[in-house]
Design a protein around this motif. Structure first.
Motif, PDB file in Angstrom:
ATOM      1  N   SER A 180     -11.638   6.156  -8.096  1.00 30.14           N
ATOM      2  CA  SER A 180     -11.537   6.161  -6.645  1.00 30.14           C
ATOM      3  C   SER A 180     -10.383   5.250  -6.244  1.00 30.14           C
ATOM      4  O   SER A 180     -10.320   4.082  -6.659  1.00 30.14           O
ATOM      5  N   ILE A 181      -9.429   5.775  -5.439  1.00 35.46           N
ATOM      6  CA  ILE A 181      -8.276   5.000  -4.978  1.00 35.46           C
ATOM      7  C   ILE A 181      -8.308   4.965  -3.450  1.00 35.46           C
ATOM      8  O   ILE A 181      -8.365   6.016  -2.794  1.00 35.46           O
ATOM      9  N   ASN A 182      -8.259   3.767  -2.910  1.00 37.86           N
ATOM     10  CA  ASN A 182      -8.303   3.586  -1.456  1.00 37.86           C
ATOM     11  C   ASN A 182      -7.089   2.762  -1.038  1.00 37.86           C
ATOM     12  O   ASN A 182      -6.958   1.590  -1.410  1.00 37.86           O
ATOM     13  N   SER A 183      -6.183   3.389  -0.280  1.00 34.23           N
ATOM     14  CA  SER A 183      -4.957   2.690   0.123  1.00 34.23           C
ATOM     15  C   SER A 183      -4.386   3.338   1.363  1.00 34.23           C
ATOM     16  O   SER A 183      -4.472   4.564   1.550  1.00 34.23           O
ATOM     17  N   THR A 184      -3.802   2.500   2.215  1.00 37.46           N
ATOM     18  CA  THR A 184      -3.043   2.966   3.375  1.00 37.46           C
ATOM     19  C   THR A 184      -1.796   2.081   3.489  1.00 37.46           C
ATOM     20  O   THR A 184      -1.804   0.923   3.042  1.00 37.46           O
ATOM     21  N   PRO A 185      -0.746   2.606   4.042  1.00 39.54           N
ATOM     22  CA  PRO A 185       0.481   1.801   4.173  1.00 39.54           C
ATOM     23  C   PRO A 185       0.212   0.486   4.909  1.00 39.54           C
ATOM     24  O   PRO A 185      -0.391   0.466   5.974  1.00 39.54           O
ATOM     25  N   GLY A 186       0.646  -0.647   4.291  1.00 37.05           N
ATOM     26  CA  GLY A 186       0.514  -1.962   4.887  1.00 37.05           C
ATOM     27  C   GLY A 186      -0.811  -2.651   4.605  1.00 37.05           C
ATOM     28  O   GLY A 186      -1.000  -3.807   5.010  1.00 37.05           O
ATOM     29  N   ASN A 187      -1.742  -2.001   3.915  1.00 36.09           N
ATOM     30  CA  ASN A 187      -3.078  -2.581   3.695  1.00 36.09           C
ATOM     31  C   ASN A 187      -3.446  -2.705   2.222  1.00 36.09           C
ATOM     32  O   ASN A 187      -4.617  -2.781   1.862  1.00 36.09           O
ATOM     33  N   GLY A 188      -2.467  -2.732   1.367  1.00 34.59           N
ATOM     34  CA  GLY A 188      -2.748  -2.914  -0.039  1.00 34.59           C
ATOM     35  C   GLY A 188      -3.392  -1.684  -0.674  1.00 34.59           C
ATOM     36  O   GLY A 188      -3.456  -0.601  -0.087  1.00 34.59           O
ATOM     37  N   CYS A 189      -3.852  -1.892  -1.887  1.00 34.84           N
ATOM     38  CA  CYS A 189      -4.458  -0.774  -2.653  1.00 34.84           C
ATOM     39  C   CYS A 189      -5.697  -1.283  -3.384  1.00 34.84           C
ATOM     40  O   CYS A 189      -5.726  -2.410  -3.888  1.00 34.84           O
ATOM     41  N   GLU A 190      -6.724  -0.426  -3.427  1.00 33.03           N
ATOM     42  CA  GLU A 190      -7.951  -0.760  -4.161  1.00 33.03           C
ATOM     43  C   GLU A 190      -8.260   0.363  -5.145  1.00 33.03           C
ATOM     44  O   GLU A 190      -8.415   1.519  -4.749  1.00 33.03           O
ATOM     45  N   LEU A 191      -8.342  -0.003  -6.437  1.00 30.63           N
ATOM     46  CA  LEU A 191      -8.666   0.952  -7.495  1.00 30.63           C
ATOM     47  C   LEU A 191     -10.077   0.645  -8.003  1.00 30.63           C
ATOM     48  O   LEU A 191     -10.360  -0.493  -8.400  1.00 30.63           O
ATOM     49  N   GLY A 214       0.800  -1.214   0.000  1.00 27.31           N
ATOM     50  CA  GLY A 214       0.000   0.000   0.000  1.00 27.31           C
ATOM     51  C   GLY A 214       0.831   1.260   0.000  1.00 27.31           C
ATOM     52  O   GLY A 214       2.067   1.229  -0.082  1.00 27.31           O
ATOM     53  N   PHE A 215       0.159   2.421   0.131  1.00 30.07           N
ATOM     54  CA  PHE A 215       0.861   3.713   0.152  1.00 30.07           C
ATOM     55  C   PHE A 215      -0.078   4.771   0.708  1.00 30.07           C
ATOM     56  O   PHE A 215      -1.288   4.556   0.856  1.00 30.07           O
ATOM     57  N   ASP A 216       0.471   5.926   1.006  1.00 28.77           N
ATOM     58  CA  ASP A 216      -0.296   7.055   1.525  1.00 28.77           C
ATOM     59  C   ASP A 216      -0.814   7.877   0.345  1.00 28.77           C
ATOM     60  O   ASP A 216      -0.032   8.503  -0.376  1.00 28.77           O
ATOM     61  N   ILE A 217      -2.127   7.865   0.162  1.00 26.98           N
ATOM     62  CA  ILE A 217      -2.696   8.558  -1.016  1.00 26.98           C
ATOM     63  C   ILE A 217      -2.576  10.071  -0.887  1.00 26.98           C
ATOM     64  O   ILE A 217      -2.721  10.795  -1.878  1.00 26.98           O
ATOM     65  N   MET A 218      -2.325  10.584   0.336  1.00 27.74           N
ATOM     66  CA  MET A 218      -2.198  12.025   0.522  1.00 27.74           C
ATOM     67  C   MET A 218      -0.795  12.504   0.174  1.00 27.74           C
ATOM     68  O   MET A 218      -0.587  13.708   0.001  1.00 27.74           O
ATOM     69  N   GLN A 219       0.143  11.586   0.061  1.00 23.81           N
ATOM     70  CA  GLN A 219       1.530  11.974  -0.254  1.00 23.81           C
ATOM     71  C   GLN A 219       1.676  12.179  -1.761  1.00 23.81           C
ATOM     72  O   GLN A 219       1.214  11.357  -2.567  1.00 23.81           O
ATOM     73  N   LYS A 220       2.284  13.268  -2.159  1.00 27.47           N
ATOM     74  CA  LYS A 220       2.458  13.577  -3.568  1.00 27.47           C
ATOM     75  C   LYS A 220       3.415  12.594  -4.203  1.00 27.47           C
ATOM     76  O   LYS A 220       4.466  12.283  -3.654  1.00 27.47           O
ATOM     77  N   ARG A 221       3.060  12.086  -5.396  1.00 24.33           N
ATOM     78  CA  ARG A 221       3.884  11.098  -6.081  1.00 24.33           C
ATOM     79  C   ARG A 221       4.282  11.662  -7.443  1.00 24.33           C
ATOM     80  O   ARG A 221       3.524  12.377  -8.097  1.00 24.33           O
ATOM     81  N   ASN A 222       5.498  11.299  -7.879  1.00 32.58           N
ATOM     82  CA  ASN A 222       6.024  11.844  -9.125  1.00 32.58           C
ATOM     83  C   ASN A 222       5.669  11.013 -10.350  1.00 32.58           C
ATOM     84  O   ASN A 222       5.840  11.458 -11.474  1.00 32.58           O
ATOM     85  N   GLY A 223       5.191   9.787 -10.150  1.00 30.66           N
ATOM     86  CA  GLY A 223       4.880   8.917 -11.278  1.00 30.66           C
ATOM     87  C   GLY A 223       3.682   9.418 -12.074  1.00 30.66           C
ATOM     88  O   GLY A 223       2.857  10.190 -11.582  1.00 30.66           O
ATOM     89  N   VAL A 224       3.609   8.978 -13.335  1.00 35.42           N
ATOM     90  CA  VAL A 224       2.517   9.394 -14.220  1.00 35.42           C
ATOM     91  C   VAL A 224       1.498   8.281 -14.400  1.00 35.42           C
ATOM     92  O   VAL A 224       0.511   8.455 -15.121  1.00 35.42           O
ATOM     93  N   GLY A 225       1.709   7.116 -13.764  1.00 30.04           N
ATOM     94  CA  GLY A 225       0.795   5.989 -13.949  1.00 30.04           C
ATOM     95  C   GLY A 225      -0.617   6.286 -13.502  1.00 30.04           C
ATOM     96  O   GLY A 225      -1.586   6.081 -14.250  1.00 30.04           O
ATOM     97  N   LEU A 226      -0.737   6.809 -12.253  1.00 32.44           N
ATOM     98  CA  LEU A 226      -2.068   7.136 -11.738  1.00 32.44           C
ATOM     99  C   LEU A 226      -2.716   8.245 -12.555  1.00 32.44           C
ATOM    100  O   LEU A 226      -3.926   8.221 -12.828  1.00 32.44           O
ATOM    101  N   GLN A 227      -1.913   9.237 -12.973  1.00 34.71           N
ATOM    102  CA  GLN A 227      -2.451  10.327 -13.777  1.00 34.71           C
ATOM    103  C   GLN A 227      -2.935   9.816 -15.123  1.00 34.71           C
ATOM    104  O   GLN A 227      -3.968  10.253 -15.638  1.00 34.71           O
ATOM    105  N   ASN A 228      -2.222   8.860 -15.714  1.00 32.52           N
ATOM    106  CA  ASN A 228      -2.658   8.276 -16.984  1.00 32.52           C
ATOM    107  C   ASN A 228      -4.006   7.566 -16.835  1.00 32.52           C
ATOM    108  O   ASN A 228      -4.898   7.693 -17.681  1.00 32.52           O
ATOM    109  N   MET A 229      -4.150   6.816 -15.749  1.00 33.38           N
ATOM    110  CA  MET A 229      -5.414   6.107 -15.533  1.00 33.38           C
ATOM    111  C   MET A 229      -6.560   7.085 -15.337  1.00 33.38           C
ATOM    112  O   MET A 229      -7.663   6.897 -15.882  1.00 33.38           O
ATOM    113  N   LYS A 230      -6.343   8.128 -14.574  1.00 36.10           N
ATOM    114  CA  LYS A 230      -7.388   9.131 -14.360  1.00 36.10           C
ATOM    115  C   LYS A 230      -7.753   9.823 -15.671  1.00 36.10           C
ATOM    116  O   LYS A 230      -8.939  10.072 -15.954  1.00 36.10           O
TER     117      LYS A 230
END
Length: 569
Positions: A539-550, A512-528
């Protein structure tokens, strides 16, 4: 007026008497027929009775507006008396029919109607009495053997007294009826006057209540007029002045209603100098009876520039002349600012999408270059080396050529794998589910990653090919993110379709990861970006250690329209 009413009352009394006479005459005629059964006097019953009725109704039909038929009726009643006396062979009691007829005639309220009946009685008694006493056969007047002159005179005198009394009653009824008609007319006038008075009082009360309701309605309307945020106004174009303007003008323009009504040019003076050019053009539309709707800038009393939105409705007279303008105006400054901000954000978003697209293209080119240089190129170089050795070595040529062939086949497989990553399978030839399944198979061959799929109520025939390609690319991008960053063991993918809604859900059990933290990758931006092209909600739901749900929701009823707009843009 009074004479007409009295005459109308007498006409009604005469018509009522006429109807009554019809019953009496029919009864007399039927009595004559009944007596004919016993005395065999059919000729007299039918002849005299029929002629009497014929004479009466003929006179009434020929002279409907004359009273002559009433005098003929008096004679006819006398003839019925003569007929009955004759049919009863001189029965004395039949003489009373003359008195019955005299009493009946009273209903006409005409004393003169007694005279024809009296004359018939006198002539009948004198002529038939004399003829019977003289011995004439078949003459029936009385059953007495003899009647002296003295008896005859007394008989006639008594009959005359009865006729006189009946005539007197008819006269008194006439006078009384006329007096009652006059009194009824006067009472009717009084009642009518009283009724009119009551009506006027009721109308006055109703008008008073209506005025109270109207005042209350006007008060309520004025309250509404002065409480809404929009400026309501009415302009008299004959005298070129504002007749009414709501108190909201203080908030929108900074000036009071009294100031607008006192200075008829104030509304024009506060228009921004760059906007005044539209006044003449819009005024021509109003003169043609067209409602106008526009936005323009004004100078507020505090010297700030504000945007207002105005709707003006013209009123023309019968000659087509503009006589009034009614309108509504509201401050849209904040709306304009918000629209400008949204336009800037939209432009910024477009720039971000462009940057993301360029970055993705550069990423794909870099990946292609690396694959060709680090993987395929060495394999082809090795195949070339083996071929060169095979040319110079006769003893191992066959084995070297076979090995070279294997290397070429390996290079072809790598190129095929690379092409599948870069170019998706034709979704017109295979289904989206088959394409995603094929992609999962390729990943599981080289990665220890388990996939769980669920296809729920899914019908691809309802989806556009461009939307299916977008879903494929989004799925591919998310799989790449999971492989690179998630360290996941299992991936769950669900594709559901309910009505016009398509839902894509991809979930992993990674770090998982912190969705509030700014990320430099373009993958999520491409999907949006891909999702937004088809009115998709990401809608992206993720917290550190708990995986990610798109989760992405597409509305298939609007996605085609969105695609066309994006292509046109």
């Amino acid at each position: 007026m009074k004479a007409n009413y009295v005459e109308e009352q007498f006409i009604q009394a005469k018509e009522k008497s006429d109807r009554l006479m019809n019953y009496f005459l029919i009864a007399f005629f039927l009595i004559g027929l009944l007596l004919a059964f016993y005395y065999d006097t059919w000729l007299v019953a039918v002849g005299v009775g029929g002629l009497s009725l014929l004479t009466y109704y003929s006179a009434k039909l020929i002279l409907p507006h004359s009273n002559l038929y009433q005098y003929i009726l008096s004679v006819v009643l006398g003839f019925f008396m003569v007929q009955f006396i004759y049919q009863m062979h001189g029965m004395f009691e039949m003489h009373f029919l003359a008195f019955i007829g005299s009493a009946i005639l009273i209903t006409y309220r005409n004393c003169k109607l007694q005279i024809p009946l009296a004359i018939i009685v006198i002539l009948h008694h004198a002529a038939f009495g004399y003829l019977q006493i003289m011995g004439f056969d078949k003459i029936y007047f009385t059953q007495l053997d003899d009647m002296t002159i003295h008896t005859f005179m007394i008989h006639i005198s008594l009959a005359g007294i009865i006729f006189f009394l009946c005539g007197l009653w008819a006269y008194n009824f006439n006078v009384s009826g006329e007096s009652q008609a006059v009194q009824s007319f006067e009472i009717g006038k009084l009642q009518e006057a009283s009724l009119q008075k009551d009506i006027m009082v009721a109308m006055s009360e109703s008008l008073k209540k209506s005025n109270e309701k109207l005042k209350a309605a006007n008060s309520e309307l004025e309250k509404i007029f002065n409480t809404i945020d929009e400026v309501l106004f009415s302009m008299d174009m004959i005298n070129y002045r504002i007749k009414h303007i709501s108190i909201a003008c203080i908030k929108v323009y900074g000036y009071t209603p009294d100031e607008f009504m006192a200075d008829r040019d104030l509304w024009l003076n506060i228009i921004h100098h760059k906007e005044k050019c539209f006044v003449g053009r819009e005024y021509e539309k109003l003169e043609n009876g067209k409602t106008i709707f526009n936005k323009y800038r004004i100078i507020h009393r505090d010297k700030n520039i504000r945007w207002v939105e105005t709707k003006m409705i013209p009123t023309l007279d019968k000659r087509g002349r503009l006589i009034r303008i009614d309108g509504i105006c509201n401050d849209v400054t904040e709306k304009i600012k918000l629209e400008k901000k949204l336009a800037e954000e939209r432009e910024q978003q477009v720039r971000q999408i462009t940057v993301a697209v360029i970055a993705a293209q550069e990423k794909e080119r870099s990946f292609l270059g690396e694959e060709l240089h680090d993987n395929i190129n060495p394999i082809l170089a090795t195949a070339k080396l083996y071929m060169e050795c095979a040319i110079s070595r006769d003893d191992s040529r066959i084995n070297l050529i076979k090995d070279s062939k294997d290397f070429i086949i390996t290079a072809m497989d790598e190129i095929r794998t690379l092409s599948k990553k870069l170019v998706p399978p034709s979704l017109g030839e295979i289904s989206l589910i088959e394409a995603i399944t094929d992609m999962i198979d390729q990943i599981t061959r080289v990665n220890k990653l388990e996939f769980s799929t669920k296809w729920d109520c899914y019908d691809e025939s309802l989806l556009d090919d461009k939307l299916k390609l977008a879903i494929y690319r989004i799925t591919q991008e998310q799989f790449n993110n999971i492989l690179k960053h998630a360290r996941a063991q299992t991936v769950f993918i669900t594709l559901q379709q309910h009505g016009n809604e398509v839902k894509l859900n991809i979930q992993d059990d990674g770090i998982g990861f912190d969705i509030m933290q700014k990320r430099n990758g373009v993958g999520l931006q491409n999907m949006k970006s891909r999702a937004e092209m088809f009115n998709g909600r990401v809608s992206i739901n993720s917290t550190p250690g708990n995986g990610c749900e798109l989760t992405i929701l597409f509305n298939t009823s609007t996605e085609l329209i969105s695609v066309k707009k994006e292509i046109r843009a």
